[in-house]
Design a protein around this motif. Sequence first.
Motif, PDB file in Angstrom:
ATOM      1  N   LYS A 145      -5.908 -57.419 -15.585  1.00 40.16           N
ATOM      2  CA  LYS A 145      -4.824 -56.548 -15.145  1.00 40.16           C
ATOM      3  C   LYS A 145      -4.727 -55.294 -16.019  1.00 40.16           C
ATOM      4  CE  LYS A 145       0.202 -56.416 -14.804  1.00 40.16           C
ATOM      5  NZ  LYS A 145       1.449 -57.182 -14.998  1.00 40.16           N
ATOM      6  N   GLU A 146      -4.887 -55.492 -17.309  1.00 35.73           N
ATOM      7  CA  GLU A 146      -4.730 -54.374 -18.233  1.00 35.73           C
ATOM      8  C   GLU A 146      -5.840 -53.344 -18.047  1.00 35.73           C
ATOM      9  OE1 GLU A 146      -3.429 -53.841 -22.907  1.00 35.73           O
ATOM     10  OE2 GLU A 146      -3.977 -55.801 -22.111  1.00 35.73           O
ATOM     11  N   ILE A 147      -7.044 -53.831 -17.807  1.00 37.70           N
ATOM     12  CA  ILE A 147      -8.160 -52.911 -17.567  1.00 37.70           C
ATOM     13  C   ILE A 147      -7.871 -52.047 -16.339  1.00 37.70           C
ATOM     14  CG2 ILE A 147     -10.575 -52.798 -16.810  1.00 37.70           C
ATOM     15  CD1 ILE A 147     -11.065 -55.268 -18.624  1.00 37.70           C
ATOM     16  N   TYR A 148      -7.350 -52.694 -15.312  1.00 38.74           N
ATOM     17  CA  TYR A 148      -7.007 -51.929 -14.108  1.00 38.74           C
ATOM     18  C   TYR A 148      -5.987 -50.831 -14.426  1.00 38.74           C
ATOM     19  CZ  TYR A 148      -5.033 -50.746  -9.586  1.00 38.74           C
ATOM     20  OH  TYR A 148      -4.575 -50.063  -8.481  1.00 38.74           O
ATOM     21  N   ASN A 149      -4.948 -51.198 -15.127  1.00 40.85           N
ATOM     22  CA  ASN A 149      -3.915 -50.207 -15.433  1.00 40.85           C
ATOM     23  C   ASN A 149      -4.450 -49.083 -16.310  1.00 40.85           C
ATOM     24  OD1 ASN A 149      -1.844 -51.438 -13.975  1.00 40.85           O
ATOM     25  ND2 ASN A 149      -1.376 -52.838 -15.647  1.00 40.85           N
ATOM     26  N   LEU A 150      -5.251 -49.428 -17.274  1.00 42.57           N
ATOM     27  CA  LEU A 150      -5.806 -48.401 -18.169  1.00 42.57           C
ATOM     28  C   LEU A 150      -6.730 -47.455 -17.415  1.00 42.57           C
ATOM     29  CD1 LEU A 150      -6.524 -50.499 -21.394  1.00 42.57           C
ATOM     30  CD2 LEU A 150      -4.842 -48.663 -21.126  1.00 42.57           C
ATOM     31  N   CYS A 152     -14.082 -43.964 -24.782  1.00 43.79           N
ATOM     32  CA  CYS A 152     -13.797 -45.024 -23.790  1.00 43.79           C
ATOM     33  C   CYS A 152     -12.392 -45.577 -24.018  1.00 43.79           C
ATOM     34  CB  CYS A 152     -14.824 -46.139 -23.902  1.00 43.79           C
ATOM     35  SG  CYS A 152     -14.374 -47.619 -22.967  1.00 43.79           S
ATOM     36  N   VAL A 153     -11.581 -45.495 -22.989  1.00 44.30           N
ATOM     37  CA  VAL A 153     -10.183 -45.906 -23.128  1.00 44.30           C
ATOM     38  C   VAL A 153     -10.076 -47.401 -23.421  1.00 44.30           C
ATOM     39  CG1 VAL A 153      -9.928 -46.239 -20.642  1.00 44.30           C
ATOM     40  CG2 VAL A 153      -7.905 -45.813 -22.033  1.00 44.30           C
ATOM     41  N   LEU A 154     -11.007 -48.180 -22.915  1.00 42.68           N
ATOM     42  CA  LEU A 154     -10.960 -49.620 -23.155  1.00 42.68           C
ATOM     43  C   LEU A 154     -11.274 -49.937 -24.614  1.00 42.68           C
ATOM     44  CD1 LEU A 154     -12.718 -50.902 -19.918  1.00 42.68           C
ATOM     45  CD2 LEU A 154     -10.292 -50.472 -20.338  1.00 42.68           C
ATOM     46  N   LYS A 155     -12.161 -49.157 -25.189  1.00 44.43           N
ATOM     47  CA  LYS A 155     -12.457 -49.333 -26.610  1.00 44.43           C
ATOM     48  C   LYS A 155     -11.294 -48.854 -27.460  1.00 44.43           C
ATOM     49  CE  LYS A 155     -16.097 -49.934 -28.404  1.00 44.43           C
ATOM     50  NZ  LYS A 155     -17.430 -50.140 -28.907  1.00 44.43           N
ATOM     51  N   ILE A 156     -10.738 -47.709 -27.096  1.00 45.41           N
ATOM     52  CA  ILE A 156      -9.620 -47.142 -27.857  1.00 45.41           C
ATOM     53  C   ILE A 156      -8.431 -48.088 -27.880  1.00 45.41           C
ATOM     54  CG2 ILE A 156      -7.898 -45.296 -27.827  1.00 45.41           C
ATOM     55  CD1 ILE A 156     -10.182 -43.469 -26.687  1.00 45.41           C
ATOM     56  N   LYS A 157      -8.183 -48.725 -26.734  1.00 45.74           N
ATOM     57  CA  LYS A 157      -7.026 -49.620 -26.647  1.00 45.74           C
ATOM     58  C   LYS A 157      -7.340 -51.035 -27.142  1.00 45.74           C
ATOM     59  CE  LYS A 157      -4.245 -46.650 -24.656  1.00 45.74           C
ATOM     60  NZ  LYS A 157      -2.970 -46.217 -25.244  1.00 45.74           N
ATOM     61  N   GLY A 158      -8.554 -51.225 -27.618  1.00 48.24           N
ATOM     62  CA  GLY A 158      -8.899 -52.521 -28.179  1.00 48.24           C
ATOM     63  C   GLY A 158      -9.186 -53.602 -27.154  1.00 48.24           C
ATOM     64  N   ILE A 159      -9.397 -53.202 -25.906  1.00 46.60           N
ATOM     65  CA  ILE A 159      -9.732 -54.188 -24.869  1.00 46.60           C
ATOM     66  C   ILE A 159     -11.203 -54.554 -24.948  1.00 46.60           C
ATOM     67  CG2 ILE A 159      -9.870 -54.597 -22.389  1.00 46.60           C
ATOM     68  CD1 ILE A 159      -7.057 -54.460 -23.404  1.00 46.60           C
ATOM     69  N   CYS A 160     -12.027 -53.561 -25.208  1.00 49.91           N
ATOM     70  CA  CYS A 160     -13.475 -53.780 -25.238  1.00 49.91           C
ATOM     71  C   CYS A 160     -13.988 -53.732 -26.667  1.00 49.91           C
ATOM     72  CB  CYS A 160     -14.195 -52.731 -24.389  1.00 49.91           C
ATOM     73  SG  CYS A 160     -15.965 -53.047 -24.246  1.00 49.91           S
TER      74      CYS A 160
END
Length: 231
Positions: A7-12, A211-219
């Motif tokens: 879900k978070e990946i989708y929102n980001l 990469c927003v996913l890396k920045i937000k600590g998701i990836c």
Amino acid sequence: MHNKKIKEIYNLLYDEYGPQGWWPIKGKYFPEKEDPFEITIGAILAQNTTWKNAQRAIMRLHDADLMNPEKILKLPEEKLAEIIKPSGYYNQKAERIKTISRYYMNWQKQNRIPGRNELLSIKGIGPETADSILLYAYHQPVFVIDIYTKRLFSRTGIANENIKYEKLQNRIQSELLKDHLNDEKVFREYHALIVEHAKRHCRKKPECGGCVLKIKGICMYKSTNKMEGET
DNA sequence: ATCCAGGCGTTAT
DNA sequence: ATAACGCATGGA
């Protein structure tokens, strides 16, 4: 358990790129309404090539005034192959487009939409193409898995990179269901966002900077800049 | 020049 | 059951 992540990946990604508007194609041809036939044919033409090349083939069909199943069936296969040449694999694709045009006319005549297994039984339609047709041409809530989707969910640690198509699909769909995000609009948008993100950052050769996913600590994926020759 | 892109079917292991 | 291969154009 990875529910939150999906879900978070989708929102980001949505916040980062905004709505993608995949179909219908924006352009000079019928911009006012989407055409399920064009989307179906487009799904074939887009197989293993760039969207730009697929779109060239679609435009050439429009230019030749051939974007309907009756006209395609009347056209010699070699002519069709010539027109769709920019999409690559044009001989295979010409044959398959002809076959699908025949099916399409029957669906129209019977006033129904094709089922997934029926689509899969048609030569040239595999799982991704079948689901793309169901989702983008017929607005059915099925999540499309492509190479980008596998790569993204693999690198973010959500799935093994060799996960089977239906398994990853079920996982994503069931976890989006928990968040009440299991409608076709989200599925369409999510798939398109994954493609966009994969083109900008999650490439085969990763561009993790920004990469927003890396920045937000998701990836947590580490973009190893080629250090193969290790012992 | 090599590699990749909104895969799939067929053939070999 | 899974791996390897052919199909083919255009852009980086």
